[in-house]
Design a protein around this motif. Sequence first.
Motif, PDB file in Angstrom:
ATOM      1  N   PHE A 334       0.851  -1.192   0.000  1.00 28.64           N
ATOM      2  CA  PHE A 334       0.000   0.000   0.000  1.00 28.64           C
ATOM      3  C   PHE A 334       0.885   1.240   0.000  1.00 28.64           C
ATOM      4  CE2 PHE A 334      -3.016  -3.100   1.677  1.00 28.64           C
ATOM      5  CZ  PHE A 334      -4.150  -2.790   0.963  1.00 28.64           C
ATOM      6  N   LEU A 335       0.468   2.213  -0.783  1.00 31.26           N
ATOM      7  CA  LEU A 335       1.221   3.454  -0.914  1.00 31.26           C
ATOM      8  C   LEU A 335       0.260   4.636  -0.718  1.00 31.26           C
ATOM      9  CD1 LEU A 335       3.819   5.004  -1.659  1.00 31.26           C
ATOM     10  CD2 LEU A 335       3.118   4.829  -4.059  1.00 31.26           C
ATOM     11  N   GLU A 336       0.648   5.510   0.194  1.00 29.63           N
ATOM     12  CA  GLU A 336      -0.155   6.729   0.439  1.00 29.63           C
ATOM     13  C   GLU A 336       0.812   7.873   0.743  1.00 29.63           C
ATOM     14  OE1 GLU A 336      -3.921   8.360   3.138  1.00 29.63           O
ATOM     15  OE2 GLU A 336      -3.112   6.332   3.447  1.00 29.63           O
ATOM     16  N   VAL A 337       0.781   8.871  -0.080  1.00 29.54           N
ATOM     17  CA  VAL A 337       1.684  10.021   0.048  1.00 29.54           C
ATOM     18  C   VAL A 337       0.853  11.267   0.344  1.00 29.54           C
ATOM     19  CG1 VAL A 337       3.446  11.438  -1.091  1.00 29.54           C
ATOM     20  CG2 VAL A 337       3.284   8.981  -1.582  1.00 29.54           C
ATOM     21  N   GLY A 338       1.225  11.948   1.409  1.00 26.77           N
ATOM     22  CA  GLY A 338       0.565  13.183   1.766  1.00 26.77           C
ATOM     23  C   GLY A 338       1.460  14.390   1.487  1.00 26.77           C
ATOM     24  N   ALA A 339       0.835  15.514   1.327  1.00 26.86           N
ATOM     25  CA  ALA A 339       1.586  16.737   1.048  1.00 26.86           C
ATOM     26  C   ALA A 339       2.270  17.227   2.324  1.00 26.86           C
ATOM     27  CB  ALA A 339       0.677  17.798   0.490  1.00 26.86           C
TER      28      ALA A 339
END
Length: 339
Positions: A334-339
């Motif tokens: 799973f990949l989740e990138v936040g600013a």
Amino acid sequence: MEPSSTEGGSEEIPLPKSPPTKVILKHGQELEEEQEELAEHQPLEQEDLNFERWKRRPLPRRTLHQKISDLKTYLWNAETKEFMGRSGKSWSLILLFYAALYTFLAAMFGGCIFCLMWSISPYHPTYNDRVMPPGMTMAPHLEGHDISFNASDRKSWKRYARSMDEHLRPYNDGAQERKNIRCTQDRYFMQEDLEEDAERKACQFKRSWLGECSGLQDPHYGYSQGRPCILLRMNRILGYLPGQGKPVNVTCGVKRGPPDALGEIQFFPKSIFDLKYYPYYGKLRHVNYSSPVVAVRFSGVQYDTHIQVQCKLNGKGIINDSPTDRYLGSVTFFLEVGA
């Protein structure tokens, strides 16, 4: 004496004498036995029905001094010359028996280990009829395969960058130039003509070849910019020739989530595993072997989107869709990138 006659002139015949009966002959021991039999059938007396007299009486309590004295006597009996209830001869026989027993067991175990080690080779499996297709691993690998961070929060992605450093340390250019050779062929690096115990040469795989995912240009591996890098490696299998003569390539895509959420995907140095790094001859002969790596950079991933990504190996003889082993020929995370 003549026999007397009766009236009528007939003679009286004397009767034979009968043997004396047993009743008449009873005396001594026979009489005593009969009296004992009669006594057994007589009713019990009141004293015999008193069961209290038959109860076991408690033994008197021994003092501490008596217990210590008994223990000393048990440990060493000066009268019988016995130690712990056994004489010197008895102890000698027991020790001799157990010494012989355990010597035999040790010799049998050592013989079994010797036969086992003699029959197998430390360099390759004795029986290798069926080789499973390789699996694939990835880095960073921290508490599973989930990668979640905010590009503006250094603490959230620092651990991923540190994990990448640890995995790439053996691939430093200096170490590769000292230990391994530079290979230019596009075929398997076969070294079967050498002695079985001879050390095999390994091809170089330099860290600088990974470009923007090497950590040399960007020590943060793109995590500070929201464009993270990962490393993919094919598992080592002794003697395995992947792809059946053609390089195995790598593809990555969205398994669950918006199809265009990953954006552009870059591979370093390229999206294939070159044939020159195979076969692998084991850690005893391939001492300086470095597994080839494919670095993947997600340079256009959408922010604040939870994506399930799957990267696969593709080639002849490769299985990447096993329903029971999710690491066989593929890796999912799973990949989740936040600013």
